[in-house]
Design an enzyme around this catalytic site. Structure first.
Site, PDB file in Angstrom:
ATOM      1  N   SER A  16       0.827  -1.204   0.000  1.00 21.82           N
ATOM      2  CA  SER A  16       0.000   0.000   0.000  1.00 21.82           C
ATOM      3  C   SER A  16       0.864   1.257   0.000  1.00 21.82           C
ATOM      4  CB  SER A  16      -0.917   0.006   1.227  1.00 21.82           C
ATOM      5  OG  SER A  16      -1.495   1.278   1.418  1.00 21.82           O
ATOM      6  N   LEU A  17       0.793   1.995  -1.087  1.00 19.59           N
ATOM      7  CA  LEU A  17       1.536   3.256  -1.219  1.00 19.59           C
ATOM      8  C   LEU A  17       1.230   4.209  -0.075  1.00 19.59           C
ATOM      9  CD1 LEU A  17       3.065   5.560  -2.711  1.00 19.59           C
ATOM     10  CD2 LEU A  17       0.920   5.969  -3.974  1.00 19.59           C
TER      11      LEU A  17
END
Length: 213
Positions: A16-17
């Site tokens: 997850s960025l």
């Protein structure tokens, strides 16, 4: 009235960025409030699918282009290293998630390992699906990487990972990171100030209600 330690449920994925972009700020919030964090790694692609979202490469080109602009803005705001096109994204984070769950079951402090897993993808150009990489990251963050790797294929850990993903979908999550405090949801690292203010103020929780179709 006796004050209780804040308890935050944290849904995220190593790929997850936005979990990475907010990771250091979240760690600081946790330290300042002496909060208890319940780490809940999830299958982000399954959560996207259930919530009507799409993986990055399947989104319209204009949304992909704007995402890159936002990445550069937040890189500067947070003062963190961030690769716009990491070599090993999206690698499968499941093995790392299960190693994390094994460490949690042992009662270990996993906070720095979680940050290292996020940073591995988005700043260090490492393959989060590679067992040797995960062992090294675990060892560097106070865990026994080889022991966690040996346990990672236990059926109970596979089931726990899937159960957390089902739980996330049941709670109407549609991305990551999600932070829950007293059952109030905060989606996205740009809501961390709101979470901070909620803890400080002690105001009543705002609980999300299901929407009938």
């Amino acid at each position: 009235m006796t004050e209780t330690r804040p308890r935050i449920e944290y849904y995220f994925s190593f790929i997850s960025l936005w979990s990475y972009i907010g990771s250091r700020v979240f760690q600081d919030l946790v330290r300042r409030h002496d909060a208890e964090v319940i780490f809940k790694p999830i299958n982000l692609l399954q959560v996207f699918a259930a919530g009507g979202g799409k993986p990055v490469k399947e989104r319209p080109p204009q949304r992909q282009a704007y995402r890159l602009v936002e990445m550069q803005r937040w890189r500067d705001i947070r003062g963190i290293p961030l690769l716009l096109h990491p070599k090993f994204y999206p690698a499968d984070p499941s093995l790392g998630h299960r190693m994390l769950l094994a460490a949690i079951a042992d009662g270990a402090d996993v906070s720095t390992f979680v940050h290292a897993g996020l940073k591995a993808v988005w700043a260090d150009e490492l393959n989060i699906a590679d067992p040797d990489t995960l062992v090294r990251l675990a060892d560097q963050n106070g865990l026994n990487g080889r022991a966690l790797l040996e346990r990672s294929d236990e059926a109970a850990l596979h089931e726990q990972e899937q159960a957390l993903t089902r739980e996330a979908i049941d709670r109407q999550l549609f991305g990551a990171p999600y932070y829950f405090y007293r059952d109030e949801p905060f989606w996205g690292q740009d809501r961390l100030d709101m979470l901070d203010n909620t803890i400080i103020s002690g105001r009543p929780a705002i609980v999300m209600e299901p929407i009938s179709q």
